[in-house]
Design a protein around this motif. Sequence first.
Motif, mmCIF file in Angstrom:
data_model
loop_
_atom_site.group_PDB
_atom_site.id
_atom_site.type_symbol
_atom_site.label_atom_id
_atom_site.label_comp_id
_atom_site.label_asym_id
_atom_site.label_seq_id
_atom_site.Cartn_x
_atom_site.Cartn_y
_atom_site.Cartn_z
ATOM 1 N N LEU A 173 0.845 -1.185 0.000
ATOM 2 C CA LEU A 173 0.000 0.000 0.000
ATOM 3 C C LEU A 173 0.882 1.237 0.000
ATOM 4 O O LEU A 173 1.689 1.424 0.923
ATOM 5 N N ARG A 174 0.721 2.072 -1.022
ATOM 6 C CA ARG A 174 1.450 3.327 -1.107
ATOM 7 C C ARG A 174 0.423 4.451 -1.179
ATOM 8 O O ARG A 174 -0.141 4.732 -2.237
ATOM 9 N N SER A 175 0.177 5.033 -0.034
ATOM 10 C CA SER A 175 -0.837 6.073 0.044
ATOM 11 C C SER A 175 -0.725 6.739 1.403
ATOM 12 O O SER A 175 -0.112 6.214 2.324
ATOM 13 N N GLY A 176 -1.326 7.916 1.537
ATOM 14 C CA GLY A 176 -1.427 8.517 2.850
ATOM 15 C C GLY A 176 -2.593 7.887 3.580
ATOM 16 O O GLY A 176 -3.748 8.083 3.197
ATOM 17 N N PHE A 177 -2.318 7.078 4.615
ATOM 18 C CA PHE A 177 -3.405 6.455 5.356
ATOM 19 C C PHE A 177 -3.037 6.312 6.824
ATOM 20 O O PHE A 177 -1.865 6.343 7.210
ATOM 21 N N ARG A 178 -4.063 6.149 7.629
ATOM 22 C CA ARG A 178 -3.895 6.018 9.066
ATOM 23 C C ARG A 178 -4.008 4.560 9.470
ATOM 24 O O ARG A 178 -4.923 3.852 9.031
ATOM 25 N N LEU A 179 -3.100 4.120 10.318
ATOM 26 C CA LEU A 179 -3.172 2.762 10.833
ATOM 27 C C LEU A 179 -4.174 2.687 11.981
ATOM 28 O O LEU A 179 -4.251 3.608 12.802
ATOM 29 N N THR A 194 4.687 -10.919 2.510
ATOM 30 C CA THR A 194 5.326 -9.661 2.120
ATOM 31 C C THR A 194 4.419 -8.512 2.496
ATOM 32 O O THR A 194 3.236 -8.493 2.156
ATOM 33 N N LEU A 195 4.996 -7.503 3.194
ATOM 34 C CA LEU A 195 4.235 -6.323 3.589
ATOM 35 C C LEU A 195 5.055 -5.080 3.261
ATOM 36 O O LEU A 195 6.207 -4.955 3.682
ATOM 37 N N SER A 196 4.438 -4.171 2.504
ATOM 38 C CA SER A 196 5.086 -2.903 2.153
ATOM 39 C C SER A 196 4.087 -1.777 2.389
ATOM 40 O O SER A 196 3.032 -1.733 1.760
ATOM 41 N N LEU A 197 4.430 -0.864 3.306
ATOM 42 C CA LEU A 197 3.558 0.251 3.648
ATOM 43 C C LEU A 197 4.327 1.553 3.473
ATOM 44 O O LEU A 197 5.442 1.693 3.985
ATOM 45 N N SER A 198 3.713 2.500 2.763
ATOM 46 C CA SER A 198 4.359 3.789 2.517
ATOM 47 C C SER A 198 3.405 4.933 2.830
ATOM 48 O O SER A 198 2.205 4.821 2.597
ATOM 49 N N LEU A 223 9.605 -7.135 4.800
ATOM 50 C CA LEU A 223 8.921 -6.000 5.415
ATOM 51 C C LEU A 223 9.567 -4.710 4.934
ATOM 52 O O LEU A 223 10.779 -4.529 5.051
ATOM 53 N N HIS A 224 8.749 -3.817 4.376
ATOM 54 C CA HIS A 224 9.220 -2.515 3.877
ATOM 55 C C HIS A 224 8.341 -1.429 4.469
ATOM 56 O O HIS A 224 7.134 -1.388 4.212
ATOM 57 N N LEU A 225 8.926 -0.551 5.273
ATOM 58 C CA LEU A 225 8.208 0.565 5.874
ATOM 59 C C LEU A 225 8.854 1.859 5.386
ATOM 60 O O LEU A 225 10.055 2.066 5.573
ATOM 61 N N ASP A 226 8.043 2.729 4.780
ATOM 62 C CA ASP A 226 8.581 3.936 4.147
ATOM 63 C C ASP A 226 7.745 5.144 4.540
ATOM 64 O O ASP A 226 6.519 5.111 4.447
ATOM 65 N N ALA A 227 8.421 6.209 4.984
ATOM 66 C CA ALA A 227 7.777 7.485 5.275
ATOM 67 C C ALA A 227 6.660 7.335 6.300
ATOM 68 O O ALA A 227 5.495 7.633 6.023
ATOM 69 N N PHE A 228 7.021 6.873 7.496
ATOM 70 C CA PHE A 228 6.076 6.764 8.603
ATOM 71 C C PHE A 228 6.122 8.065 9.409
ATOM 72 O O PHE A 228 7.080 8.320 10.140
ATOM 73 N N SER A 229 5.094 8.870 9.282
ATOM 74 C CA SER A 229 5.043 10.153 9.971
ATOM 75 C C SER A 229 4.602 9.943 11.414
ATOM 76 O O SER A 229 3.548 9.367 11.676
ATOM 77 N N GLY A 230 5.435 10.414 12.356
ATOM 78 C CA GLY A 230 5.092 10.310 13.760
ATOM 79 C C GLY A 230 5.638 9.077 14.452
ATOM 80 O O GLY A 230 5.468 8.925 15.662
ATOM 81 N N GLU A 247 12.787 3.212 5.483
ATOM 82 C CA GLU A 247 13.188 4.431 4.789
ATOM 83 C C GLU A 247 12.404 5.631 5.297
ATOM 84 O O GLU A 247 11.216 5.536 5.599
ATOM 85 N N LYS A 248 13.089 6.742 5.392
ATOM 86 C CA LYS A 248 12.486 8.043 5.698
ATOM 87 C C LYS A 248 11.626 8.029 6.961
ATOM 88 O O LYS A 248 10.542 8.603 7.003
ATOM 89 N N CYS A 249 12.130 7.379 7.990
ATOM 90 C CA CYS A 249 11.503 7.445 9.321
ATOM 91 C C CYS A 249 12.294 8.466 10.138
ATOM 92 O O CYS A 249 13.053 8.121 11.052
ATOM 93 N N TYR A 250 12.124 9.738 9.801
ATOM 94 C CA TYR A 250 12.978 10.802 10.320
ATOM 95 C C TYR A 250 12.814 11.016 11.817
ATOM 96 O O TYR A 250 13.726 11.494 12.478
ATOM 97 N N GLU A 251 11.640 10.699 12.361
ATOM 98 C CA GLU A 251 11.371 10.974 13.774
ATOM 99 C C GLU A 251 11.694 9.797 14.683
ATOM 100 O O GLU A 251 11.426 9.850 15.887
#
Length: 511
Positions: A173-179, A194-198, A223-230, A247-251
């Motif tokens: 899933l590559r989209s802006g969404f809330r878990l 296989t799980l890929s969340l962006s 497992l691929h986790l990309d751009a997790f905000s927060g 990737e891009k888990c800046y916080e």
Amino acid sequence: METRSAKRKKMAQIVLNDAKVTTDRISDLPDAVLHQILFLLPIKCVAQMSILSKRWRHLWCTFPDLDFRTLDPFQISSKYLKFLEFENPRQPLGSSRMDFITQVFSVRDKHSDIRVLCFRARLSFSRFNGLIRRAIRHNVRELDIEASTVCTDDYFNFPRCVIGSESLRVLKLRSGFRLPPSSVMRHGFQSLKTLSLSFVILNNQPSLTDLFSESSFPLLQTLHLDAFSGLKYLRVGCRALVDLNLEKCYELEGLDISCAKLERMRLVNCFVPYSEEKSWVKINAPMLEHLCWQHNAVTDMAMFEPWNLLHEVTVGFFILTRDNSQNKLQSAVELLSGLSRVHSLSLERQTIEILSNNHLLFQPFYDLKHLELQTGFNKSNVQGLTCLFRSSPTLNTLILKIIHEYRIERKEWNRDLWDMNISEGEQYWESEIRTLESFLQHLKVVKIHGFLDYENEVALAKFLLKHGKSLEEMVLHTGHCNARDTLRRQKIRSQMVGFSWASSNAKVAFQ
């Protein structure tokens, strides 16, 4: 003489033979074989072929691989509707790809499973959830979706219907969404591999310490986790996991990885560079073979279990000047010491600068055979390079990629240096012969990219030729130059070959 009856029989036989030759043998193939052939075509072509016969209509209705990524929404015309509805159109097909996808599902055999569903589109919440639910009802095995909402300032909710799916093996899933809360997702993905969340929003749950566990993902391998905000704290403890990509888990402030079967790990642009809380990382992956650690801020604390099977590693980390604490320097040492058994190592420029400026000491790389370094190769970097050479006693191949910055002043190999018996740079390297003895005995191949005739570069090349007892090949990639530079380089080359080399097998090439 041949009778008229005999001629008729002969002509009839010829016609019969021709008919046998033109028999449609492709349609007689099994469904599985034809589906595999059709998978190689754009999905619109597969839909168009459904008008050929009832056999091909059935193949289209049961086609298991619905990949709509090849679809151009601006080329869909209502004239193709008969290919979908079998000449009984309910309504005109719109120009958007989502209308096309809806039509495909409306004519699909209710009892046929979907192997793959892939699409990229902009759609509403209801249509997004409706398509996912339809796919789950058809026992979909792979979902690969990149979607955006019609409302640009809003996000999707994670489709809960996929959590309990027994057929789903791959979810991307590559989209802006809330878990949803971890308690909702826990114990749900029992068949997923296989799980890929962006682009995930985690404002209300910054900690994912109990989601990626053995009980929730017992079969997860990738497992691929990309751009997790927060996201601030993450723990991954899936027992079957082989490939991990963050990737891009800046916080991110805390990371705990404990995976007994993990072989490949990639962390890029992760960890907050400075925080009021102490940042930390803990990794226990005894089977790890490939590690990519790039553009990551150094944490305050690092705990790495020994990695005995490491084959290939790329490392690039940074420390902000105002946050250059002893804890972070020690954390950098812990990371490098955990790589002591690596066979192939690549270090980025900022890492070498940290080593040079802080004189860090770490465990030697006793098994290292291939070393690739990116460096500005100014005077301040020389000590860092010396430290790495000293820590690589059995190295066979050295590759230097010199990054040139014109704002940094570097001393060219000029006429004064030609007349000197030994330059300042050469004097430095000569003073390190004793500490580099093992390194010089094993080194066989040297490649320097961006060789522009500056003092540090020429001094190192001459030093390795003078003392590299096992050296077989040195390649200096000089790039393009003007007429004046060409003359200077010819003089440098003549000087480099004008002294005795330690290895009689050594060959030097300028490219």
